[in-house]
Motif scaffolding. Structure first.
Motif, PDB file in Angstrom:
ATOM      1  N   THR A 343     -64.526  43.422  64.243  1.00 41.06           N
ATOM      2  CA  THR A 343     -65.204  42.152  64.525  1.00 41.06           C
ATOM      3  C   THR A 343     -66.660  42.214  64.084  1.00 41.06           C
ATOM      4  OG1 THR A 343     -63.760  41.850  66.447  1.00 41.06           O
ATOM      5  CG2 THR A 343     -65.738  40.479  66.333  1.00 41.06           C
ATOM      6  N   CYS A 347     -68.812  40.023  61.276  1.00 39.30           N
ATOM      7  CA  CYS A 347     -70.114  39.362  61.499  1.00 39.30           C
ATOM      8  C   CYS A 347     -71.128  39.768  60.425  1.00 39.30           C
ATOM      9  CB  CYS A 347     -70.634  39.712  62.892  1.00 39.30           C
ATOM     10  SG  CYS A 347     -69.641  39.049  64.247  1.00 39.30           S
ATOM     11  N   SER A 390     -69.603  34.926  69.065  1.00 45.02           N
ATOM     12  CA  SER A 390     -68.148  34.994  68.910  1.00 45.02           C
ATOM     13  C   SER A 390     -67.462  35.852  69.956  1.00 45.02           C
ATOM     14  CB  SER A 390     -67.812  35.542  67.518  1.00 45.02           C
ATOM     15  OG  SER A 390     -68.368  36.844  67.346  1.00 45.02           O
TER      16      SER A 390
END
Length: 579
Positions: A343, A347, A390
């Motif tokens: 993740t 980003c 997020s």
């Protein structure tokens, strides 16, 4: 002809190793330059056989003449046969010796003893069994292998394949081999230390491991006879409690006597542990009883510069502990699982950041690792902000004001990081770099104490107080090291003391007096060593005047000795690691 028989008519003949055997039968004579003419056979007189000098005679055995009347020889190892008449030479047999795997060790030894001609310069897969065992012992030490390494099945197969005449050893024998290797290397270092013309500097460190065992490391730094800087770890051993000054002094003194260098010590570099001061006082008393120290031990103790820088910066880090803890928790969270790592990488792509640098996690007791952690965090600041949007579980991201503080402090710390890198180098001496770096650090802190930023000014004041505690007075011996550097000499030292302590400071007079006393002490030592040889010379050959007589030695040998000691002074500082 035997199936193993090789006719070597097509190979070049080695003239130096050829066997010439005359059996009294016939010689072939060419009747002219034209090859189409017949060759006539001329009967020769029987001649005495020459002594066999070829080196292959130690490996090959002559066979009786075959049915075809030709001479052959057989390899002792694999029984392969070759034609061995004088017209064929010995080139093929020599090449065979380099590839035969069934020759005995005795045959190999005889072949190597007799090498010398062009054909005998062979490469063999045979090795000395003792050398193989020594290499295995060195591999165990250098690569941190267990002693049972020699009993691993595939290692045994490898050794048997490479050298089938080596006797395989057990783990206990491997341990004994390693201890013998250690004894040999230790004796080499003892001889090197004994032949060192100058003084020796030491570094010592003491710490407790994670399983509560105490360890002590003693390292020596010195210049050998060729003026090459040497660094040797003398001892890495268990240190039983208590770890007070008396126990440490007894342990270090015992080790110095074991290495027979107790009368050659110049100084020792230690960190700022409370027990080290009492330890140095006790050790100084013991060595002074033997008159073994320079200037009665005034220069014996040096504080580790890198450790002092660590203490200074740690005081400054206290002001942003909350932000540092947040960054540390964020990195721990991101690196906690593979899903979070992916993740975070997503980003990074969203904000167009390269992911090669990576997030660096620090060791809280080593401020330079904290500096590198802050550097990586600042670089990925935008990625963290994206991750915060997020991922609802990512709750420790610093705020904008906290990021600004980190950015300011990071820029301020860059100077101290570079300073630590200079002090921690081990490839070159750093004793002559101490004084200018400490002076520039003083000027850097003084300049930033007038900073208009309240946050940064508060940090600088705390760091200056810690600086003044340890470096309020410059090290005299390291100031002398700078004076001996032709790029600085006395001029820079006078300039620095005037800036820090004012004009006509007593500290500068102390430096001058210590330099003079140190110089005189080395001069007297040199004169005493020359006394036995110079007293036998007539006065006319010595020049008459005492000062003139010793002048060359004073400004030659003694300057070299003093400079040699200075070269290794701050090199010992590099061994004390940051904690």
């Amino acid at each position: 002809m035997d199936s193993n028989e090789v006719d070597n008519n097509n190979f070049a003949i080695d003239s130096e190793s050829m066997e010439e055997e005359y059996d009294g039968d016939t010689q072939v004579e060419n009747t002219g330059g034209d090859t189409s003419k017949e060759k006539k056979v001329v009967q020769s007189k029987p001649s005495r056989k020459r002594k066999e000098t070829s080196k292959v005679r130690n490996v090959f055995v002559k066979l009786p003449r075959g049915k075809d009347g030709r001479l052959r020889c057989k390899c002792k190892g694999c029984s392969k046969t070759y034609l061995c008449e004088s017209i064929h030479g010995t080139g093929n047999m020599i090449r065979h010796m380099s590839s035969c795997t069934k020759l005995t060790h005795h045959d190999l030894k005889q072949m190597l003893l007799n090498k010398g001609s062009q054909g005998d310069m062979v490469v063999t897969n045979r090795r000395d069994p003792q050398v193989v065992r020594d290499i295995i012992s060195a591999a165990i030490v250098l690569h941190d292998l267990p002693f049972k390494f020699v009993e691993w099945s595939w290692i045994i197969r490898l050794i048997e394949y490479l050298c089938d005449d080596v006797t395989l050893v057990s783990r206990n024998t491997a341990k004994a081999d390693v201890l013998r290797l250690f004894s040999r290397e230790k004796q080499k270092i003892k001889i090197m230390l004994e032949n060192t013309p100058g003084r020796i500097c030491l570094t010592s460190d003491l710490w407790t491991s994670i399983n509560t065992d105490g360890f002590l490391c003693l390292t020596t730094h010195f210049l050998d006879g060729n003026w090459i800087l040497q660094k040797k770890v003398l001892n890495f051993c268990i240190m039983l409690p208590p770890h007070d000054g008396v126990s440490i002094a007894h342990k270090i003194y015992t080790l110095l006597c074991e290495w027979r260098i107790e009368k050659k010590i110049f100084l020792i570099t230690l960190d700022n542990a409370s027990s080290n001061k009492s330890f140095v006082d006790i050790l100084k008393t013991q060595l002074n009883l033997k008159k073994a120290l320079v200037s009665d031990g005034d220069f014996l103790h040096i504080r580790c510069c890198a450790h002092i820088v660590n203490l200074i910066v740690q005081d400054g880090l206290k002001e942003i502990d909350d932000v540092v803890l947040k960054i540390r928790d964020c990195i721990r969270y991101i690196r906690g699982s593979q899903v979070r790592k992916q993740t975070f990488l997503g980003c990074c792509k969203q904000v167009s950041l390269e992911s090669k640098m990576g997030l660096k996690q620090d060791v809280p007791t080593m401020w330079n690792s904290t500096f590198l952690m802050l550097q990586s965090a600042i670089y990925y600041r935008r990625a963290w902000c994206s991750l915060e949007l997020s991922d609802n579980n990512f709750k420790h991201c610093p705020s904008s004001s906290e990021w600004e503080k980190v950015q300011k402090f990071f820029i301020f710390l860059q100077y101290f990081y570079d300073l630590t890198c200079v002090f921690s180098e081990t490839k070159y001496p750093t004793s002559n770099l101490f004084f200018p770096k400490v002076f520039s650090t003083y000027m850097f802190l003084k300049q930033n104490m007038e900073n208009s930023d309240v946050f940064l000014k508060k940090i600088v004041i705390q760091m200056y107080n810690k600086y003044h505690k340890y470096w309020g007075q410059f090290s005299v011996i390291l100031a002398i090291a700078l004076i001996l550097d032709p790029r600085y000499k006395m001029t820079f030292v006078e300039f620095a003391y005037k800036k820090v302590c004012g004009i006509d400071s007593p500290e500068l007079d102390i430096v001058r007096s210590k330099l003079l006393s140190l110089f005189n002490e080395y001069t007297l030592t040199s004169m005493s060593t020359r006394g036995s040889s110079s007293t036998s010379l007539p006065s006319s050959s010595r020049g008459g005047d005492t000062m003139t007589d010793t002048g060359d030695d004073i400004f030659g040998t003694n300057i070299m000795r003093v400079s040699g000691s200075m070269l290794v002074v701050n090199e010992t500082l590099n061994e004390a690691r940051l904690r």
